[in-house]
Motif scaffolding. Structure first.
Motif, PDB file in Angstrom:
ATOM      1  N   ALA A 153     -12.374   4.276   5.302  1.00  0.00           N
ATOM      2  CA  ALA A 153     -11.061   3.712   5.580  1.00  0.00           C
ATOM      3  C   ALA A 153     -10.560   4.084   6.965  1.00  0.00           C
ATOM      4  CB  ALA A 153     -10.067   4.175   4.519  1.00  0.00           C
TER       5      ALA A 153
ATOM      6  N   ILE B  34      -7.650  10.294   5.161  1.00  0.00           N
ATOM      7  CA  ILE B  34      -7.089   9.088   4.543  1.00  0.00           C
ATOM      8  C   ILE B  34      -7.983   8.541   3.432  1.00  0.00           C
ATOM      9  CG2 ILE B  34      -8.062   7.394   6.161  1.00  0.00           C
ATOM     10  CD1 ILE B  34      -4.463   7.419   4.760  1.00  0.00           C
ATOM     11  N   ASP B  35      -9.295   8.635   3.594  1.00  0.00           N
ATOM     12  CA  ASP B  35     -10.197   8.130   2.554  1.00  0.00           C
ATOM     13  C   ASP B  35      -9.993   8.862   1.234  1.00  0.00           C
ATOM     14  OD1 ASP B  35     -12.274   6.124   3.714  1.00  0.00           O
ATOM     15  OD2 ASP B  35     -12.070   7.672   5.236  1.00  0.00           O
TER      16      ASP B  35
ATOM     17  N   ILE C 188      -6.510   8.002  -0.318  1.00  0.00           N
ATOM     18  CA  ILE C 188      -6.485   6.678  -0.954  1.00  0.00           C
ATOM     19  C   ILE C 188      -7.217   6.734  -2.286  1.00  0.00           C
ATOM     20  CG2 ILE C 188      -7.388   4.326  -0.800  1.00  0.00           C
ATOM     21  CD1 ILE C 188      -6.775   4.410   2.199  1.00  0.00           C
ATOM     22  N   GLU C 189      -8.361   7.355  -2.290  1.00  0.00           N
ATOM     23  CA  GLU C 189      -9.160   7.460  -3.520  1.00  0.00           C
ATOM     24  C   GLU C 189      -8.411   8.222  -4.611  1.00  0.00           C
ATOM     25  OE1 GLU C 189     -13.479   9.263  -5.007  1.00  0.00           O
ATOM     26  OE2 GLU C 189     -13.093   8.953  -2.870  1.00  0.00           O
TER      27      GLU C 189
ATOM     28  N   ASN D 280      -5.147   8.773  -4.944  1.00  0.00           N
ATOM     29  CA  ASN D 280      -3.942   8.088  -5.397  1.00  0.00           C
ATOM     30  C   ASN D 280      -4.258   6.835  -6.205  1.00  0.00           C
ATOM     31  OD1 ASN D 280      -1.393   9.494  -4.423  1.00  0.00           O
ATOM     32  ND2 ASN D 280      -2.636   9.506  -2.571  1.00  0.00           N
ATOM     33  N   GLN D 281      -5.313   6.144  -5.841  1.00  0.00           N
ATOM     34  CA  GLN D 281      -5.713   4.995  -6.653  1.00  0.00           C
ATOM     35  C   GLN D 281      -6.192   5.449  -8.036  1.00  0.00           C
ATOM     36  OE1 GLN D 281      -8.476   2.725  -4.119  1.00  0.00           O
ATOM     37  NE2 GLN D 281      -6.863   1.182  -3.936  1.00  0.00           N
TER      38      GLN D 281
ATOM     39  N   LEU E 284      -0.509   4.861   2.042  1.00  0.00           N
ATOM     40  CA  LEU E 284      -1.057   5.019   0.693  1.00  0.00           C
ATOM     41  C   LEU E 284      -0.465   4.016  -0.282  1.00  0.00           C
ATOM     42  CD1 LEU E 284      -0.929   8.923   0.593  1.00  0.00           C
ATOM     43  CD2 LEU E 284      -2.903   7.472   1.114  1.00  0.00           C
TER      44      LEU E 284
ATOM     45  N   PRO F 222      -2.638   0.443  -0.800  1.00  0.00           N
ATOM     46  CA  PRO F 222      -3.778   0.488  -1.727  1.00  0.00           C
ATOM     47  C   PRO F 222      -3.366   0.707  -3.181  1.00  0.00           C
ATOM     48  CG  PRO F 222      -4.276   1.746   0.243  1.00  0.00           C
ATOM     49  CD  PRO F 222      -2.822   1.378   0.334  1.00  0.00           C
TER      50      PRO F 222
END
Length: 324
Positions: A128, A163-164, A167-168, A170-171, A293, A296
Motif C-alpha cells: 500500500a 500503513i500496510d 490497513i490490514e 483495521n480491515q 484508514l 479501506p
C-alpha cells in the motif's frame, strides 16, 4: 517506497520551492476528487495558504481568478484518461500554474498534459505504501512540511511505512461488522451517510461511488454540522444511517449528530475512527492517519452489501457503455 515514487514526489516539492506559490487547487472528478479533498482540508487547517477543491469541468468553466502563475494545481485521475481532468490540466498550464498529475498510468493523457507526474501502483502485488494511499499521503506530508516547517509531517512520512499493517489490522477488525451491515441492509433502497471534517469526503465517495454508482442504492452524504439544518427531518425509526465519527477537531459535530440520530432511528451504524488501530503512529499524527484508514474500512461495508444483495461492484448501466 520505490525509488521512482520518492523521486517523483521530491521533484514536485523542489518545483514548488522554486515558485512563489500563493494558492493550491485540487482538481479531479468523483472518487479522485474525494481523495484529493483531504489535501484541501489539511492545507487550510494547518497553513495560511489559500486552497480550493474543484470538480474538473467546473474548474474550467468557472475559470477562477485566483488561478495563475503563483498557483499549484494537483490533478488526479485513476486511469489518467478522464477527459474533464485532462482538459483541466491543459487549462491550468495555459494560466501559468504549476501542474501535478497523480495517476496509475504515467503514459496517460493526464500525465502527458501535466508538468509533473506522481505515479502509484495498482493491483500489481505492491504494498500500500506504493499504492494511491501511500503515495498521495507522502506528497501531502512533504507539502505540509514545506508550507509549515513542522517536523511532525516528516515523522508522518516515516510512519507511513506502517500503513500496510494498519490497513490490514483495521480491515480485520471491521470485516465481520461490515458483512453484518450488508446482511442487515441488503433490502434497503435508501442509505444515508454522515460525517464531517476530514471524513466528509469519505461520506461523499461512499455515497456517490459505492452506493449510487456501484450498488444502485439511493443515498446522500450529509455533513454532520448541516444535519440539523434540514436533513434531520428525514430521520425515522426505519431510516438507515452510516455514521463516521472522526478523529480530529470536528468530532463534536459528529457526536452531536450521533446523539440525535440514535434517538429516533433504529438503523444507525457507526464507524468510530478513534477506535482504529494506530500502532506505531504518534498521538499528534492520528488525525492525519485516520482518513487514510477510513477508506479501506468503509470499502468493506460496500463489499458486504454487494455480497448479500448479489450485486457485484463492477456492474454498470451507463458508465463506459454509452455517450455521456
Amino acid at each position: 517506497m520505490k525509488k521512482e515514487h520518492v523521486e517523483q514526489i521530491q521533484n514536485v516539492i523542489e518545483a514548488a520551492k522554486g515558485k512563489d506559490i500563493k494558492n493550491i487547487f485540487f482538481v479531479a472528478c468523483g472518487g479522485s476528487m474525494a481523495a484529493l479533498s483531504l489535501g484541501e482540508y489539511f492545507v487550510t487547517k494547518d497553513t495560511s495558504m489559500a486552497s480550493f477543491v474543484y470538480t474538473s469541468n467546473e474548474f474550467i468553466h468557472r475559470a477562477p481568478k485566483a488561478l495563475g502563475e503563483n498557483s499549484l494545481v494537483i490533478l488526479r485521475s485513476h486511469s489518467g484518461t478522464t477527459p474533464e481532468t485532462v482538459d483541466a490540466a491543459t487549462y491550468a498550464r495555459e494560466q501559468g500554474a504549476l501542474t501535478v498529475a497523480i495517476s496509475m498510468d504515467v503514459e496517460s493523457a493526464l500525465c502527458k498534459e501535466s508538468e509533473y507526474t506522481v505515479h502509484y501502483n495498482y493491483k500489481d502485488g505492491s504494498d500500500a505504501i506504493d499504492g494511491e494511499i501511500g503515495v498521495y499521503y507522502t506528497l501531502l506530508f512533504k507539502l505540509l512540511n514545506l508550507l509549515t516547517g513542522e517536523e511532525k509531517f516528516l515523522r508522518g512520512v516515516d510512519q507511513l511505512s506502517k500503513i500496510d499493517q494498519l490497513i490490514e489490522s483495521n480491515q480485520a477488525k471491521y470485516k465481520d461488522v461490515a458483512d453484518a451491515f450488508g446482511k442487515k441492509y441488503k433490502r434497503d433502497k435508501v442509505i444515508y451517510t454522515m460525517a464531517s471534517g476530514a471524513y466528509i469526503h469519505h461520506a461523499y465517495s461512499f455515497t456517490s461511488c459505492l452506493l449510487m454508482e456501484m450498488l444502485w442504492i439511493h443515498s446522500n452524504a450529509i455533513h454532520s454540522g448541516e444535519y440539523f439544518h434540514g436533513p434531520f427531518e428525514v430521520t425515522d425509526y426505519d431510516v438507515p444511517f452510516l455514521m463516521v465519527v472522526g478523529e480530529g477537531p470536528s468530532t463534536p459535530l459528529d457526536q452531536r449528530a450521533l446523539d440525535f440520530v440514535t434517538k429516533y432511528s433504529e438503523k444507525v451504524e457507526v464507524v468510530n475512527v478513534k477506535e482504529f488501530d494506530y500502532t506505531g503512529v504518534d498521538e499528534d499524527l492520528k488525525e492525519y492517519f485516520g482518513p487514510a484508514l477510513a477508506g479501506p474500512v468503509l470499502r468493506l461495508y460496500a463489499d458486504g452489501l454487494a455480497e448479500h444483495t448479489g450485486h457485484p461492484l463492477s456492474v454498470r448501466r451507463y458508465m463506459w457503455k454509452m455517450e455521456y
